[in-house]
Write a protein that holds these residues in place. Sequence first.
Motif, PDB file in Angstrom:
ATOM      1  N   GLY A 302      50.010  -5.771  68.557  1.00  0.00           N
ATOM      2  CA  GLY A 302      48.452  -5.730  69.033  1.00  0.00           C
ATOM      3  C   GLY A 302      48.252  -4.588  68.244  1.00  0.00           C
ATOM      4  N   VAL A 303      46.768  -4.438  68.010  1.00  0.00           N
ATOM      5  CA  VAL A 303      46.088  -3.441  67.292  1.00  0.00           C
ATOM      6  C   VAL A 303      44.808  -2.964  68.372  1.00  0.00           C
ATOM      7  CG1 VAL A 303      44.567  -2.870  65.510  1.00  0.00           C
ATOM      8  CG2 VAL A 303      46.467  -4.804  65.227  1.00  0.00           C
ATOM      9  N   THR A 304      44.869  -1.286  68.691  1.00  0.00           N
ATOM     10  CA  THR A 304      43.897  -1.063  69.370  1.00  0.00           C
ATOM     11  C   THR A 304      43.503   0.338  68.913  1.00  0.00           C
ATOM     12  OG1 THR A 304      43.249  -0.250  71.384  1.00  0.00           O
ATOM     13  CG2 THR A 304      45.434   0.030  71.050  1.00  0.00           C
ATOM     14  N   GLU A 305      42.813   1.181  69.342  1.00  0.00           N
ATOM     15  CA  GLU A 305      42.518   2.555  68.897  1.00  0.00           C
ATOM     16  C   GLU A 305      43.070   3.517  69.906  1.00  0.00           C
ATOM     17  OE1 GLU A 305      38.323   3.360  69.272  1.00  0.00           O
ATOM     18  OE2 GLU A 305      37.995   1.738  70.606  1.00  0.00           O
ATOM     19  N   LYS A 306      43.320   4.641  69.356  1.00  0.00           N
ATOM     20  CA  LYS A 306      43.737   5.776  70.144  1.00  0.00           C
ATOM     21  C   LYS A 306      42.679   6.300  70.944  1.00  0.00           C
ATOM     22  CE  LYS A 306      47.101   7.662  66.598  1.00  0.00           C
ATOM     23  NZ  LYS A 306      47.550   8.716  65.921  1.00  0.00           N
ATOM     24  N   LEU A 307      42.960   6.232  72.245  1.00  0.00           N
ATOM     25  CA  LEU A 307      41.779   6.856  73.467  1.00  0.00           C
ATOM     26  C   LEU A 307      42.417   7.837  74.186  1.00  0.00           C
ATOM     27  CD1 LEU A 307      40.958   3.260  75.017  1.00  0.00           C
ATOM     28  CD2 LEU A 307      39.828   4.666  73.471  1.00  0.00           C
ATOM     29  N   ASN A 308      41.516   8.870  74.199  1.00  0.00           N
ATOM     30  CA  ASN A 308      41.949   9.981  74.697  1.00  0.00           C
ATOM     31  C   ASN A 308      41.139   9.972  76.287  1.00  0.00           C
ATOM     32  OD1 ASN A 308      42.222  12.860  76.013  1.00  0.00           O
ATOM     33  ND2 ASN A 308      40.895  13.768  74.537  1.00  0.00           N
ATOM     34  N   THR A 309      41.653   9.499  77.332  1.00  0.00           N
ATOM     35  CA  THR A 309      40.900   8.970  78.486  1.00  0.00           C
ATOM     36  C   THR A 309      40.459  10.189  79.274  1.00  0.00           C
ATOM     37  OG1 THR A 309      42.199   6.942  78.575  1.00  0.00           O
ATOM     38  CG2 THR A 309      41.022   7.611  80.619  1.00  0.00           C
ATOM     39  N   THR A 361      40.584   6.480  65.628  1.00  0.00           N
ATOM     40  CA  THR A 361      39.088   6.259  65.913  1.00  0.00           C
ATOM     41  C   THR A 361      38.153   7.093  65.045  1.00  0.00           C
ATOM     42  OG1 THR A 361      39.798   5.786  68.200  1.00  0.00           O
ATOM     43  CG2 THR A 361      37.671   5.913  67.770  1.00  0.00           C
ATOM     44  N   ARG A 362      38.444   8.233  64.859  1.00  0.00           N
ATOM     45  CA  ARG A 362      37.450   9.071  64.059  1.00  0.00           C
ATOM     46  C   ARG A 362      37.261   8.806  62.819  1.00  0.00           C
ATOM     47  NH1 ARG A 362      38.124  15.297  66.312  1.00  0.00           N
ATOM     48  NH2 ARG A 362      37.662  14.749  68.619  1.00  0.00           N
ATOM     49  N   GLN A 363      38.463   8.141  62.066  1.00  0.00           N
ATOM     50  CA  GLN A 363      38.504   7.907  60.684  1.00  0.00           C
ATOM     51  C   GLN A 363      37.737   6.570  60.661  1.00  0.00           C
ATOM     52  OE1 GLN A 363      42.285   8.315  58.677  1.00  0.00           O
ATOM     53  NE2 GLN A 363      42.534  10.345  60.020  1.00  0.00           N
ATOM     54  N   LEU A 364      38.196   5.710  61.347  1.00  0.00           N
ATOM     55  CA  LEU A 364      37.908   4.132  61.070  1.00  0.00           C
ATOM     56  C   LEU A 364      36.460   3.996  61.511  1.00  0.00           C
ATOM     57  CD1 LEU A 364      38.625   1.127  60.265  1.00  0.00           C
ATOM     58  CD2 LEU A 364      39.840   1.008  62.550  1.00  0.00           C
ATOM     59  N   ALA A 410      41.199  -3.829  59.606  1.00  0.00           N
ATOM     60  CA  ALA A 410      41.779  -2.826  59.024  1.00  0.00           C
ATOM     61  C   ALA A 410      43.176  -2.832  59.475  1.00  0.00           C
ATOM     62  CB  ALA A 410      41.268  -1.474  60.039  1.00  0.00           C
ATOM     63  N   ALA A 411      43.873  -3.709  60.369  1.00  0.00           N
ATOM     64  CA  ALA A 411      45.409  -3.952  60.476  1.00  0.00           C
ATOM     65  C   ALA A 411      45.966  -4.714  59.311  1.00  0.00           C
ATOM     66  CB  ALA A 411      45.691  -4.718  61.894  1.00  0.00           C
ATOM     67  N   LEU A 412      44.964  -5.711  58.823  1.00  0.00           N
ATOM     68  CA  LEU A 412      45.384  -6.428  57.570  1.00  0.00           C
ATOM     69  C   LEU A 412      45.086  -5.595  56.115  1.00  0.00           C
ATOM     70  CD1 LEU A 412      44.114  -9.942  58.782  1.00  0.00           C
ATOM     71  CD2 LEU A 412      46.357  -9.013  59.094  1.00  0.00           C
ATOM     72  N   GLY A 413      44.355  -4.544  56.357  1.00  0.00           N
ATOM     73  CA  GLY A 413      44.158  -3.739  54.881  1.00  0.00           C
ATOM     74  C   GLY A 413      43.054  -4.585  54.539  1.00  0.00           C
ATOM     75  N   PHE A 427      47.419   5.559  60.364  1.00  0.00           N
ATOM     76  CA  PHE A 427      47.538   4.402  61.132  1.00  0.00           C
ATOM     77  C   PHE A 427      48.930   4.265  61.791  1.00  0.00           C
ATOM     78  CE2 PHE A 427      45.440   0.363  61.814  1.00  0.00           C
ATOM     79  CZ  PHE A 427      46.318  -0.514  62.314  1.00  0.00           C
ATOM     80  N   SER A 428      49.100   4.663  62.917  1.00  0.00           N
ATOM     81  CA  SER A 428      50.599   4.739  63.550  1.00  0.00           C
ATOM     82  C   SER A 428      50.870   3.726  64.469  1.00  0.00           C
ATOM     83  CB  SER A 428      50.440   6.284  64.206  1.00  0.00           C
ATOM     84  OG  SER A 428      49.535   6.146  65.361  1.00  0.00           O
TER      85      SER A 428
END
Length: 465
Positions: A302-309, A361-364, A410-413, A427-428
Motif C-alpha cells: 500500500g502507498v499513501t502519504e504521511k498525514l498529520n491529522t 507529502t511536502r517533497q512529493l 513515485a512508488a515505482l520510481g 520515502f519510508s
Amino acid sequence: MAILRHTFRLYPNKTATSKMFYARKLHQLLYNAGIADRRYEWKANKKSIGYLDQQNCLPDFKKCWPEYKELYSTSLQATLKRVDLAYNRFFQGLGGIPKYKPIRKYSGWTYPSKAGWKTDTNGKDGTLTLNDLGLTIKMRGQAKSWGTPTTLTITYKPSINAWYASITVKTETPDPKYGSESDLKYEKIVAYDLGTETAITAFNGSEFEEIANRRFTKTLEPKVKAAGKEKRRKQAPNFKKGIKASKRWKKANKKESQLNRKAANARRDWQHVLMQSLMGETPKTALHRKVTSDLSSRYDIGVTEKLNTKGMTRKAKKGSKRKKQKAGLNKAILDVGFGTLNKMLTYKIELKGGIVLQLPTRQLKPSQRCPECGKVHKNWAELSNRYHVCDACGFELDRDKTSTMVMFNAALGKQPGYGTDLDKRGFSSSTSKTSKHTGSMRQLGKMKRQKSRSKDGSADTLSWP
C-alpha cells in the motif's frame, strides 16, 4: 506471542451493580488521597514522594480504613500507579498538575495481574468473576483471537449507564514475515488517497476505485443541534455554585449523547463495512464488504502519504477571515476519520506480511504535481480546484485521482520531476519501526532482484507490476 486487548460488555444484577459502584468510589477516594499526600509532603516538608513510598503505606492505610481490606492489594497498587503516571506526565511537561477527580470523572479500577479475578470464556461471551467483591457477572462480546488473560480493567460509562471489562490477553499469533521470508510476491500494489469529497480514492496502475463519503455527522447534525438547543433551555449543573442539574436537563443530555454515539458507531462500522456498489452492483443487491479488509486482502503493498491529522484539524487562528471555512473542513475530516482509516489499512496489510510505504507529502506534493510531466502547479493546492488541467502537457483528471497516480508512480520510481532515489528522499515504510524484516526502499530493491531460492536451486525473481 502477541498482546491484545479485548473489551466486553458487563451485565451485573442490582446487587453486583451496588458493590461495583462502591468499589469504584473507594478507588476514587484512594486516588484523591494519593494526590493529597503528595501535595502535603511537598508543601509541608518540601519532600517529593513516589509510587514506592505510597505503596509501602498501603498496609497502614488499610488499618485506618477497614473498608479497603476486602479489595485486593494489587488493584489498590494499580490505583496509586495511576497517580504516579499522572505526576510523571506533569514532570515531563506533557500535562498539567494532577487534580482531584470527582466520582463522575473516575472511570474504574484495574487488576494488573491474574490475582483477584478470572474469566470463563473462550473469547465469545462468558462470565467474569471478581474474587475480592465476591461477584460473578455475565459478559458479552467477541474476540478475534483468544489467549491467556493477564490484566483486567473495569470501566463504567455514565453517559450510557454501562459497565465494561477490558481484558489483556497473550495469544500465540505468527509474526508477519517480510521480503524473502514471506510467501507474498509483492506484485500487487495500490496507492490510496483520503479525502472529504470522496473518502478513499485507490489506484492500482490500471483502474481507479472510489469509496463515497457517507457524511454521518452531517446526516445527524440537525437532530444533534435540536437536542442541544433543547438542553440549553433546561437547568444545567454548576458544581462551583452548587447548582444541580434538573431531571429534564439530564434527559436532554442523554438524548444528545445518544445521537453523537450513534454517529460515531455508524462511522466505525462503515470504516470496516462498505456496500459493494463500486463493483457495478445496485444498492438493493449489493453485498456488505469491509473497506479496509477488502483493500488489504487484494494488495500486498500500500502507498499513501504521511498525514498529520492533528495539525489538519487544528482550529483557525484568532481573527482569521476563514474561521467558518476551517471549522467546516475540520468537521469533514473528522467525519471521514482519516487517522483511523490509515491505521486500519496499515495494520491489516502488515498483518499478512504486506508493506505500507508512506510518502513525504511536502517533497512529493501529490496534489500539485502532474503525473505525466511532473510539473508542480501551486494553484492546484486550493481545495476548490477539484479538476486538474496541466498547461504544460495537457493532462487533465480529477484532483483525487491525480494524487493517487502521482503516489503510484513515485512508488515505482517512475514519477517525472521527482527522481528514482526514493530512499534518500525520505520515502519510508510503516514496518521499519515494527520489524527487523522491514520494507525500506533498499530492502524492496533486494526483493525486486531476487526472492528466496526454490528447492531446485533456481531463483524466483520478483518484479514490480
